[in-house]
Design a protein around this motif. Structure first.
Motif, PDB file in Angstrom:
ATOM      1  N   SER A 245     -44.015  -2.911  58.052  1.00 12.31           N
ATOM      2  CA  SER A 245     -44.706  -1.747  58.610  1.00 12.31           C
ATOM      3  C   SER A 245     -43.999  -0.429  58.278  1.00 12.31           C
ATOM      4  CB  SER A 245     -44.879  -1.897  60.120  1.00 12.31           C
ATOM      5  OG  SER A 245     -43.628  -2.037  60.752  1.00 12.31           O
ATOM      6  N   LEU A 246     -42.685  -0.441  58.183  1.00 19.20           N
ATOM      7  CA  LEU A 246     -41.971   0.792  57.852  1.00 19.20           C
ATOM      8  C   LEU A 246     -42.268   1.227  56.414  1.00 19.20           C
ATOM      9  CD1 LEU A 246     -40.081   3.077  58.563  1.00 19.20           C
ATOM     10  CD2 LEU A 246     -38.149   1.586  57.983  1.00 19.20           C
ATOM     11  N   THR A 247     -42.270   0.282  55.482  1.00 21.86           N
ATOM     12  CA  THR A 247     -42.603   0.630  54.094  1.00 21.86           C
ATOM     13  C   THR A 247     -44.037   1.129  54.006  1.00 21.86           C
ATOM     14  OG1 THR A 247     -41.019  -1.008  53.278  1.00 21.86           O
ATOM     15  CG2 THR A 247     -42.676  -0.219  51.718  1.00 21.86           C
ATOM     16  N   GLN A 248     -44.952   0.488  54.718  1.00 19.66           N
ATOM     17  CA  GLN A 248     -46.352   0.937  54.719  1.00 19.66           C
ATOM     18  C   GLN A 248     -46.472   2.327  55.318  1.00 19.66           C
ATOM     19  OE1 GLN A 248     -49.123  -0.950  53.368  1.00 19.66           O
ATOM     20  NE2 GLN A 248     -49.761   1.186  53.387  1.00 19.66           N
ATOM     21  N   LEU A 249     -45.742   2.579  56.387  1.00 18.15           N
ATOM     22  CA  LEU A 249     -45.747   3.894  57.017  1.00 18.15           C
ATOM     23  C   LEU A 249     -45.236   4.964  56.042  1.00 18.15           C
ATOM     24  CD1 LEU A 249     -46.243   5.397  59.728  1.00 18.15           C
ATOM     25  CD2 LEU A 249     -43.835   4.972  60.260  1.00 18.15           C
ATOM     26  N   ARG A 250     -44.201   4.624  55.285  1.00 14.96           N
ATOM     27  CA  ARG A 250     -43.671   5.564  54.300  1.00 14.96           C
ATOM     28  C   ARG A 250     -44.674   5.818  53.183  1.00 14.96           C
ATOM     29  NH1 ARG A 250     -38.447   3.824  51.977  1.00 14.96           N
ATOM     30  NH2 ARG A 250     -38.341   5.966  51.264  1.00 14.96           N
ATOM     31  N   ILE A 251     -45.343   4.774  52.724  1.00 15.10           N
ATOM     32  CA  ILE A 251     -46.386   4.956  51.702  1.00 15.10           C
ATOM     33  C   ILE A 251     -47.489   5.850  52.253  1.00 15.10           C
ATOM     34  CG2 ILE A 251     -48.244   3.786  50.448  1.00 15.10           C
ATOM     35  CD1 ILE A 251     -46.297   1.395  50.120  1.00 15.10           C
ATOM     36  N   ASP A 252     -47.962   5.530  53.449  1.00 15.54           N
ATOM     37  CA  ASP A 252     -49.061   6.294  54.049  1.00 15.54           C
ATOM     38  C   ASP A 252     -48.686   7.752  54.299  1.00 15.54           C
ATOM     39  OD1 ASP A 252     -50.546   3.963  54.000  1.00 15.54           O
ATOM     40  OD2 ASP A 252     -50.240   3.519  56.127  1.00 15.54           O
ATOM     41  N   GLY A 253     -47.409   8.024  54.536  1.00 16.98           N
ATOM     42  CA  GLY A 253     -46.975   9.398  54.747  1.00 16.98           C
ATOM     43  C   GLY A 253     -46.682  10.154  53.474  1.00 16.98           C
ATOM     44  N   THR A 254     -46.186   9.447  52.459  1.00 18.90           N
ATOM     45  CA  THR A 254     -45.758  10.112  51.224  1.00 18.90           C
ATOM     46  C   THR A 254     -46.882  10.237  50.201  1.00 18.90           C
ATOM     47  OG1 THR A 254     -43.551   9.181  51.590  1.00 18.90           O
ATOM     48  CG2 THR A 254     -43.974  10.142  49.434  1.00 18.90           C
ATOM     49  N   LEU A 255     -47.737   9.234  50.115  1.00 21.51           N
ATOM     50  CA  LEU A 255     -48.801   9.237  49.110  1.00 21.51           C
ATOM     51  C   LEU A 255     -49.702  10.466  49.196  1.00 21.51           C
ATOM     52  CD1 LEU A 255     -50.195   7.853  46.735  1.00 21.51           C
ATOM     53  CD2 LEU A 255     -51.439   6.429  48.398  1.00 21.51           C
ATOM     54  N   PRO A 256     -50.214  10.845  50.366  1.00 20.84           N
ATOM     55  CA  PRO A 256     -51.060  12.054  50.414  1.00 20.84           C
ATOM     56  C   PRO A 256     -50.309  13.319  49.985  1.00 20.84           C
ATOM     57  CG  PRO A 256     -51.318  10.770  52.427  1.00 20.84           C
ATOM     58  CD  PRO A 256     -50.176  10.166  51.671  1.00 20.84           C
ATOM     59  N   ALA A 257     -49.033  13.403  50.332  1.00 22.97           N
ATOM     60  CA  ALA A 257     -48.241  14.570  49.924  1.00 22.97           C
ATOM     61  C   ALA A 257     -48.065  14.594  48.410  1.00 22.97           C
ATOM     62  CB  ALA A 257     -46.885  14.561  50.631  1.00 22.97           C
ATOM     63  N   PHE A 258     -47.819  13.422  47.821  1.00 18.90           N
ATOM     64  CA  PHE A 258     -47.701  13.360  46.358  1.00 18.90           C
ATOM     65  C   PHE A 258     -49.012  13.751  45.690  1.00 18.90           C
ATOM     66  CE2 PHE A 258     -48.621  10.826  42.529  1.00 18.90           C
ATOM     67  CZ  PHE A 258     -47.774  11.487  41.646  1.00 18.90           C
ATOM     68  N   LEU A 259     -50.124  13.205  46.168  1.00 17.44           N
ATOM     69  CA  LEU A 259     -51.422  13.508  45.564  1.00 17.44           C
ATOM     70  C   LEU A 259     -51.744  14.996  45.651  1.00 17.44           C
ATOM     71  CD1 LEU A 259     -53.467  10.456  46.888  1.00 17.44           C
ATOM     72  CD2 LEU A 259     -52.598  10.806  44.547  1.00 17.44           C
ATOM     73  N   ALA A 260     -51.443  15.611  46.785  1.00 15.13           N
ATOM     74  CA  ALA A 260     -51.686  17.053  46.936  1.00 15.13           C
ATOM     75  C   ALA A 260     -50.804  17.845  45.980  1.00 15.13           C
ATOM     76  CB  ALA A 260     -51.433  17.484  48.383  1.00 15.13           C
ATOM     77  N   TRP A 261     -49.540  17.451  45.880  1.00 15.69           N
ATOM     78  CA  TRP A 261     -48.614  18.132  44.961  1.00 15.69           C
ATOM     79  C   TRP A 261     -49.061  17.963  43.514  1.00 15.69           C
ATOM     80  CZ3 TRP A 261     -45.256  15.747  41.355  1.00 15.69           C
ATOM     81  CH2 TRP A 261     -44.357  16.615  40.728  1.00 15.69           C
ATOM     82  N   ALA A 262     -49.433  16.737  43.137  1.00 16.21           N
ATOM     83  CA  ALA A 262     -49.873  16.474  41.764  1.00 16.21           C
ATOM     84  C   ALA A 262     -51.137  17.255  41.442  1.00 16.21           C
ATOM     85  CB  ALA A 262     -50.105  14.978  41.565  1.00 16.21           C
ATOM     86  N   ASP A 263     -52.061  17.321  42.389  1.00 20.14           N
ATOM     87  CA  ASP A 263     -53.296  18.068  42.203  1.00 20.14           C
ATOM     88  C   ASP A 263     -53.001  19.553  42.042  1.00 20.14           C
ATOM     89  OD1 ASP A 263     -56.161  18.035  42.018  1.00 20.14           O
ATOM     90  OD2 ASP A 263     -56.215  18.956  44.009  1.00 20.14           O
ATOM     91  N   GLU A 264     -52.156  20.077  42.902  1.00 20.18           N
ATOM     92  CA  GLU A 264     -51.768  21.499  42.811  1.00 20.18           C
ATOM     93  C   GLU A 264     -51.002  21.771  41.514  1.00 20.18           C
ATOM     94  OE1 GLU A 264     -48.636  24.462  44.969  1.00 20.18           O
ATOM     95  OE2 GLU A 264     -49.785  23.118  46.264  1.00 20.18           O
ATOM     96  N   PHE A 265     -50.127  20.862  41.154  1.00 16.20           N
ATOM     97  CA  PHE A 265     -49.346  21.015  39.927  1.00 16.20           C
ATOM     98  C   PHE A 265     -50.273  21.035  38.709  1.00 16.20           C
ATOM     99  CE2 PHE A 265     -46.504  20.175  36.496  1.00 16.20           C
ATOM    100  CZ  PHE A 265     -45.322  20.784  36.885  1.00 16.20           C
ATOM    101  N   GLY A 266     -51.239  20.127  38.706  1.00 18.09           N
ATOM    102  CA  GLY A 266     -52.193  20.067  37.599  1.00 18.09           C
ATOM    103  C   GLY A 266     -53.043  21.333  37.514  1.00 18.09           C
ATOM    104  N   ALA A 267     -53.447  21.851  38.671  1.00 19.50           N
ATOM    105  CA  ALA A 267     -54.245  23.077  38.684  1.00 19.50           C
ATOM    106  C   ALA A 267     -53.435  24.248  38.158  1.00 19.50           C
ATOM    107  CB  ALA A 267     -54.746  23.365  40.090  1.00 19.50           C
TER     108      ALA A 267
END
Length: 186
Positions: free
Chosen positions: A160-182
């Motif tokens: 559950s801790l690894t899943q919690l970390r994925i669930d918390g970090t993945l949206p931040a990465f996607l937002a950063w990658a999207d902003e970086f790409g833009a």
């Protein structure tokens, strides 16, 4: 977003493949994914790095160029980067300073059975990627210790801790990658 998962292990049911799958499953709808591991690549050789590249190399370059973000998931081998992963990066980093890796937002996840969780490979891989002008998502550093205890017999993430970390970090990465790409297209 088209995301390319780059695995540092060649083993079919590796912990890296299982961790990548847990991340892929956590992705919101609308994202396309591919997974590569570099098993078909010849060892990097400047004699082969010519206009007409080996088919596996050209396929790698096309996959990296066609992606909008990269997610590296790797074990730590002997305190460092697995040979096949380093070879894949060496091929993908050509031509220098103009490669398909240049400017591609990436996220590095390291895993190990040891308590360090692959911290050494995480640091080394991040440093190598900086040399290829590949920006990496730095906060927070994502390492998973005792990886052999995180999945059930079917390869499903049960920690559950690894899943919690994925669930918390993945949206931040996607937002950063999207902003970086833009930013890079403006």
């Amino acid at each position: 977003m088209n995301i390319l998962f780059i695995l540092g292990s060649l083993r079919a049911n590796s912990a890296s493949a299982r961790l990548a799958e847990a991340i892929r499953v956590a992705l919101p709808d609308g994202h396309q994914t591919q997974v590569i591991d570099g098993r078909d690549l010849p060892l990097y050789d400047t004699d082969l790095d010519v206009h007409e590249k080996p088919l596996a190399v050209q396929r790698l370059l096309d996959q990296v160029a066609g992606s909008e973000a990269l997610i590296f998931v790797t074990p730590e081998y002997n305190y460092g980067i697995p040979g096949p992963l380093k070879n894949l990066i060496d091929w993908a980093s050509r031509p220098a300073f103009k490669s398909p890796l240049k400017g591609k937002p990436s996220w590095v996840l390291a895993q190990s059975i040891s308590p360090s969780g692959g911290a050494r490979v995480h640091a080394q891989l991040t440093a190598v990627l900086s040399g290829t002008l590949t920006p990496t998502f730095l906060a927070p550093s994502f390492t998973v210790s005792a990886i052999h205890e995180k999945f059930d017999s079917e390869g499903i993430l049960t920690d559950s801790l690894t899943q919690l970390r994925i669930d918390g970090t993945l949206p931040a990465f996607l937002a950063w990658a999207d902003e970086f790409g833009a930013r890079s297209t403006n």
